[in-house]
Design a protein around this motif. Structure first.
Motif, PDB file in Angstrom:
ATOM      1  N   LEU A  70       2.871   3.688   7.697  1.00  0.00           N
ATOM      2  CA  LEU A  70       2.828   3.824   6.233  1.00  0.00           C
ATOM      3  C   LEU A  70       3.209   2.523   5.544  1.00  0.00           C
ATOM      4  CD1 LEU A  70       4.471   7.338   6.029  1.00  0.00           C
ATOM      5  CD2 LEU A  70       2.077   6.804   5.478  1.00  0.00           C
ATOM      6  N   GLU A  71       4.196   1.834   6.080  1.00  0.00           N
ATOM      7  CA  GLU A  71       4.590   0.539   5.508  1.00  0.00           C
ATOM      8  C   GLU A  71       3.447  -0.467   5.625  1.00  0.00           C
ATOM      9  OE1 GLU A  71       9.419   0.801   6.239  1.00  0.00           O
ATOM     10  OE2 GLU A  71       8.154  -0.063   7.792  1.00  0.00           O
ATOM     11  N   ASP A  72       2.723  -0.423   6.731  1.00  0.00           N
ATOM     12  CA  ASP A  72       1.561  -1.303   6.902  1.00  0.00           C
ATOM     13  C   ASP A  72       0.474  -0.974   5.886  1.00  0.00           C
ATOM     14  OD1 ASP A  72       2.809  -2.612   8.981  1.00  0.00           O
ATOM     15  OD2 ASP A  72       1.691  -1.543  10.560  1.00  0.00           O
ATOM     16  N   VAL A  73       0.254   0.318   5.636  1.00  0.00           N
ATOM     17  CA  VAL A  73      -0.737   0.743   4.647  1.00  0.00           C
ATOM     18  C   VAL A  73      -0.387   0.177   3.272  1.00  0.00           C
ATOM     19  CG1 VAL A  73      -1.622   2.747   3.367  1.00  0.00           C
ATOM     20  CG2 VAL A  73      -1.488   2.819   5.869  1.00  0.00           C
ATOM     21  N   VAL A  74       0.881   0.310   2.901  1.00  0.00           N
ATOM     22  CA  VAL A  74       1.321  -0.187   1.596  1.00  0.00           C
ATOM     23  C   VAL A  74       1.197  -1.709   1.546  1.00  0.00           C
ATOM     24  CG1 VAL A  74       3.299  -0.408   0.043  1.00  0.00           C
ATOM     25  CG2 VAL A  74       2.828   1.788   1.146  1.00  0.00           C
ATOM     26  N   SER A  75       1.621  -2.382   2.601  1.00  0.00           N
ATOM     27  CA  SER A  75       1.576  -3.851   2.626  1.00  0.00           C
ATOM     28  C   SER A  75       0.158  -4.395   2.576  1.00  0.00           C
ATOM     29  CB  SER A  75       2.267  -4.378   3.882  1.00  0.00           C
ATOM     30  OG  SER A  75       3.637  -4.101   3.831  1.00  0.00           O
ATOM     31  N   ALA A  76      -0.771  -3.693   3.223  1.00  0.00           N
ATOM     32  CA  ALA A  76      -2.156  -4.169   3.271  1.00  0.00           C
ATOM     33  C   ALA A  76      -2.786  -4.191   1.891  1.00  0.00           C
ATOM     34  CB  ALA A  76      -2.981  -3.292   4.209  1.00  0.00           C
ATOM     35  N   GLY A  77      -2.394  -3.267   1.018  1.00  0.00           N
ATOM     36  CA  GLY A  77      -2.923  -3.247  -0.336  1.00  0.00           C
ATOM     37  C   GLY A  77      -4.397  -2.942  -0.437  1.00  0.00           C
ATOM     38  N   GLU A  78      -4.960  -2.345   0.602  1.00  0.00           N
ATOM     39  CA  GLU A  78      -6.403  -2.082   0.614  1.00  0.00           C
ATOM     40  C   GLU A  78      -6.770  -0.742  -0.024  1.00  0.00           C
ATOM     41  OE1 GLU A  78      -7.470  -2.500   4.705  1.00  0.00           O
ATOM     42  OE2 GLU A  78      -6.918  -4.614   4.737  1.00  0.00           O
ATOM     43  N   THR A  79      -5.817   0.173  -0.080  1.00  0.00           N
ATOM     44  CA  THR A  79      -6.070   1.499  -0.653  1.00  0.00           C
ATOM     45  C   THR A  79      -4.951   1.837  -1.624  1.00  0.00           C
ATOM     46  OG1 THR A  79      -4.858   2.618   1.118  1.00  0.00           O
ATOM     47  CG2 THR A  79      -7.223   2.318   1.446  1.00  0.00           C
ATOM     48  N   ASP A  80      -5.149   2.896  -2.371  1.00  0.00           N
ATOM     49  CA  ASP A  80      -4.113   3.373  -3.289  1.00  0.00           C
ATOM     50  C   ASP A  80      -2.899   3.799  -2.453  1.00  0.00           C
ATOM     51  OD1 ASP A  80      -2.519   4.544  -5.194  1.00  0.00           O
ATOM     52  OD2 ASP A  80      -3.948   6.110  -5.741  1.00  0.00           O
ATOM     53  N   PRO A  81      -1.742   3.171  -2.677  1.00  0.00           N
ATOM     54  CA  PRO A  81      -0.577   3.446  -1.837  1.00  0.00           C
ATOM     55  C   PRO A  81       0.253   4.658  -2.262  1.00  0.00           C
ATOM     56  CG  PRO A  81      -0.038   1.743  -3.400  1.00  0.00           C
ATOM     57  CD  PRO A  81      -1.499   2.086  -3.605  1.00  0.00           C
ATOM     58  N   THR A  82      -0.168   5.384  -3.269  1.00  0.00           N
ATOM     59  CA  THR A  82       0.647   6.458  -3.825  1.00  0.00           C
ATOM     60  C   THR A  82       1.072   7.477  -2.774  1.00  0.00           C
ATOM     61  OG1 THR A  82      -0.449   6.174  -5.948  1.00  0.00           O
ATOM     62  CG2 THR A  82       0.774   8.217  -5.624  1.00  0.00           C
ATOM     63  N   ALA A  83       0.129   7.965  -1.983  1.00  0.00           N
ATOM     64  CA  ALA A  83       0.451   8.980  -0.963  1.00  0.00           C
ATOM     65  C   ALA A  83       1.353   8.395   0.111  1.00  0.00           C
ATOM     66  CB  ALA A  83      -0.821   9.538  -0.345  1.00  0.00           C
ATOM     67  N   ALA A  84       1.098   7.161   0.515  1.00  0.00           N
ATOM     68  CA  ALA A  84       1.928   6.520   1.541  1.00  0.00           C
ATOM     69  C   ALA A  84       3.355   6.324   1.043  1.00  0.00           C
ATOM     70  CB  ALA A  84       1.320   5.183   1.960  1.00  0.00           C
TER      71      ALA A  84
END
Length: 101
Positions: A70-84
């Protein structure tokens, strides 16, 4: 879950994630120094809180792996991070409750 003391947390960190020991020791030294300078236990309480949550998360490899993802998802900034971000908050809240914080 180990007791929320520096010694018990140290043992847990050594067992669960030995690679984090240098950071643990550095944080403990910093917290102790700040506590002495401020003449307050607040830095030590913050240290115990931070590392207590860390240990609570790391005790379950699948939970720790999910948090890293999840931290990688947020850091990548490629998708909306709200759910993560919401799931990260839940993982931390669950870990705080488990640790008794």
């Amino acid at each position: 879950m180990p007791a929320l003391t520096p010694g018990a947390l140290r043992t847990a960190v050594e067992s669960l994630t030995p690679s984090r020991m240098p950071t643990f020791i550095s944080d403990l030294v910093d917290a102790t120094t700040r506590a002495q300078q401020l003449q307050s236990f607040a830095p030590l309480r913050s240290f115990v809180h931070t590392w207590g949550v860390f240990v609570a998360i790391q005790r379950y490899p699948s939970r720790a792996a999910r948090l890293r993802h999840l931290e990688d998802v947020v850091s990548a900034g490629e998708t909306d991070p709200t759910a993560a971000i919401a799931e990260i908050r839940k993982i931390h809240a669950d870990a705080e409750a488990e640790a008794g914080l």
